[in-house]
Design an enzyme around this catalytic site. Structure first.
Site, PDB file in Angstrom:
ATOM      1  N   LYS A   6       0.760  -1.214   0.006  1.00 49.64           N
ATOM      2  CA  LYS A   6       0.067  -0.131  -0.051  1.00 49.64           C
ATOM      3  C   LYS A   6       0.997   1.313   0.135  1.00 49.64           C
ATOM      4  O   LYS A   6       0.625   2.272  -0.729  1.00 49.64           O
ATOM      5  CB  LYS A   6      -0.878   0.145   1.302  1.00 49.64           C
ATOM      6  CG  LYS A   6      -1.947  -1.005   1.375  1.00 49.64           C
ATOM      7  CD  LYS A   6      -2.815  -0.796   2.649  1.00 49.64           C
ATOM      8  CE  LYS A   6      -2.018  -0.693   3.931  1.00 49.64           C
ATOM      9  NZ  LYS A   6      -1.370  -2.091   4.412  1.00 49.64           N
ATOM     10  N   ARG A  16      -8.572   1.365  10.506  1.00 46.06           N
ATOM     11  CA  ARG A  16      -8.008   0.004  10.706  1.00 46.06           C
ATOM     12  C   ARG A  16      -9.027  -0.858  11.361  1.00 46.06           C
ATOM     13  O   ARG A  16      -8.859  -1.875  11.690  1.00 46.06           O
ATOM     14  CB  ARG A  16      -6.710   0.032  11.717  1.00 46.06           C
ATOM     15  CG  ARG A  16      -5.425   0.250  10.996  1.00 46.06           C
ATOM     16  CD  ARG A  16      -4.867  -0.603  10.305  1.00 46.06           C
ATOM     17  NE  ARG A  16      -3.407  -1.189  10.722  1.00 46.06           N
ATOM     18  CZ  ARG A  16      -2.416  -0.596  10.130  1.00 46.06           C
ATOM     19  NH1 ARG A  16      -2.421   0.658   9.520  1.00 46.06           N
ATOM     20  NH2 ARG A  16      -1.077  -0.842  10.302  1.00 46.06           N
TER      21      ARG A  16
HETATM   22  P1  AMP Z   1       1.680   0.663   9.258  1.00 44.63           P
HETATM   23  O1  AMP Z   1       2.996   1.441   8.940  1.00 44.63           O
HETATM   24  O2  AMP Z   1       0.537   1.134   8.515  1.00 44.63           O
HETATM   25  O3  AMP Z   1       2.124  -0.901   8.871  1.00 44.63           O
HETATM   26  O4  AMP Z   1       1.428   0.780  10.921  1.00 44.63           O
HETATM   27  C1  AMP Z   1       2.656   0.481  11.955  1.00 44.63           C
HETATM   28  C2  AMP Z   1       1.867   0.375  13.373  1.00 44.63           C
HETATM   29  O5  AMP Z   1       1.447   1.609  13.409  1.00 44.63           O
HETATM   30  C3  AMP Z   1       0.675  -0.487  13.096  1.00 44.63           C
HETATM   31  O6  AMP Z   1       1.080  -2.010  13.476  1.00 44.63           O
HETATM   32  C4  AMP Z   1       0.140  -0.134  14.543  1.00 44.63           C
HETATM   33  O7  AMP Z   1       0.511  -0.289  15.595  1.00 44.63           O
HETATM   34  C5  AMP Z   1       0.187   1.506  14.139  1.00 44.63           C
HETATM   35  N1  AMP Z   1      -1.098   2.111  13.259  1.00 44.63           N
HETATM   36  C6  AMP Z   1      -1.047   2.659  12.091  1.00 44.63           C
HETATM   37  N2  AMP Z   1      -2.015   2.922  11.492  1.00 44.63           N
HETATM   38  C7  AMP Z   1      -2.982   2.650  12.673  1.00 44.63           C
HETATM   39  C8  AMP Z   1      -4.347   3.251  12.804  1.00 44.63           C
HETATM   40  N3  AMP Z   1      -5.141   3.517  11.904  1.00 44.63           N
HETATM   41  N4  AMP Z   1      -4.959   2.417  13.980  1.00 44.63           N
HETATM   42  C9  AMP Z   1      -4.180   2.074  14.940  1.00 44.63           C
HETATM   43  N5  AMP Z   1      -3.142   1.651  14.994  1.00 44.63           N
HETATM   44  C10 AMP Z   1      -2.463   2.211  13.623  1.00 44.63           C
END
Ligand code: AMP
Length: 213
Positions: free
Chosen positions: A18, A93
């Site tokens: 993504k 999420r």
């Molecule tokens: P990502 O870079 O999108 O994989 O996000 C890394 C981490 O950030 C996730 O595993 C969550 O711990 C936190 N995170 C990112 N976006 C969200 C969200 N919308 N809601 C809750 N936690 C989030």
């Protein structure tokens, strides 16, 4: 005439690509790429109170509490560049976040990226990130020109703490339990399109453009 609004959500499990797709499409559409994961990592690196509260959840691969994420996202959406639209990557999420987003802004499309679990694990474990400019590499499929260094600024690449095996397992389970129900939610609203995420970033980018046309 009002300019065309591009308010797009990229849904999909961790490792599906993504972020890579959002980075290139946001330039093309002229709208900001809003990754809540990136916003949270910046807060963690800056050791802000919000970052310190988020860090433990993130390192373990769990979701950060909705209120913290909403606070950081609201601030970012209020910036002038988001007035023409946005490309949301990693938000919402869960169902509660989707409902909160509706109170803040409408969206025109939701793209769901799909890939089997074994390929997600392969992509996540090979991922390396530049801590300075956040460019993402993969040691197998998109290696940097000089091993371990960012092509753009020469910084030493790192592996995210949540790309370690135990956290990967948690993140995939969290996606299945909490985020996957959003597919039905947006399908019922007539907003959802699916994108096959197999292949190179260029191949996937072609499918993204077709879906958004
Ligand atoms: P990502 O870079 O999108 O994989 O996000 C890394 C981490 O950030 C996730 O595993 C969550 O711990 C936190 N995170 C990112 N976006 C969200 C969200 N919308 N809601 C809750 N936690 C989030």
């Amino acid at each position: 005439m009002a300019p065309t609004m591009h308010r797009v959500i990229f849904l999909g499990p961790p490792g599906v690509g993504k972020g890579t797709q959002a980075a290139s499409l946001s330039k093309e559409l002229g709208v900001p790429h809003l990754s809540t994961g990136d916003l949270l990592r910046v807060a963690v690196a800056a050791r802000t109170p919000l970052g310190l509260e988020a860090q433990g959840h993130m390192d373990a691969g769990r979701l950060v509490p909705d209120d913290l994420v909403l606070r950081i996202l609201r601030d970012r959406l209020a910036a002038p560049d988001a007035a023409v639209g946005f490309l949301l990557d990693g938000f919402p999420r869960n169902l509660a976040q989707a409902q909160r987003l509706e109170e803040i802004s409408p969206v025109e499309s939701v793209l769901s990226f799909e890939l089997p679990a074994h390929l997600l694990i392969e992509r996540l474990s090979g991922r390396r990130v530049c801590p300075k400019c956040l460019t993402v590499y993969n040691i197998a499929t998109r290696p940097p020109k000089s091993p371990g260094r960012c092509d753009l600024d020469g910084a030493e690449l790192i592996q995210r703490p949540d790309d370690q095996p135990a956290a990967i397992t948690t993140r995939l389970a969290v996606y299945a339990e909490q985020t996957a129900p959003l597919l039905g939610y947006y399908r019922r609203k007539g907003l959802l399109q699916t994108v096959d995420a197999h292949g190179s970033p260029n191949e996937v980018a072609g499918r993204v453009r077709t879906a958004l046309r």
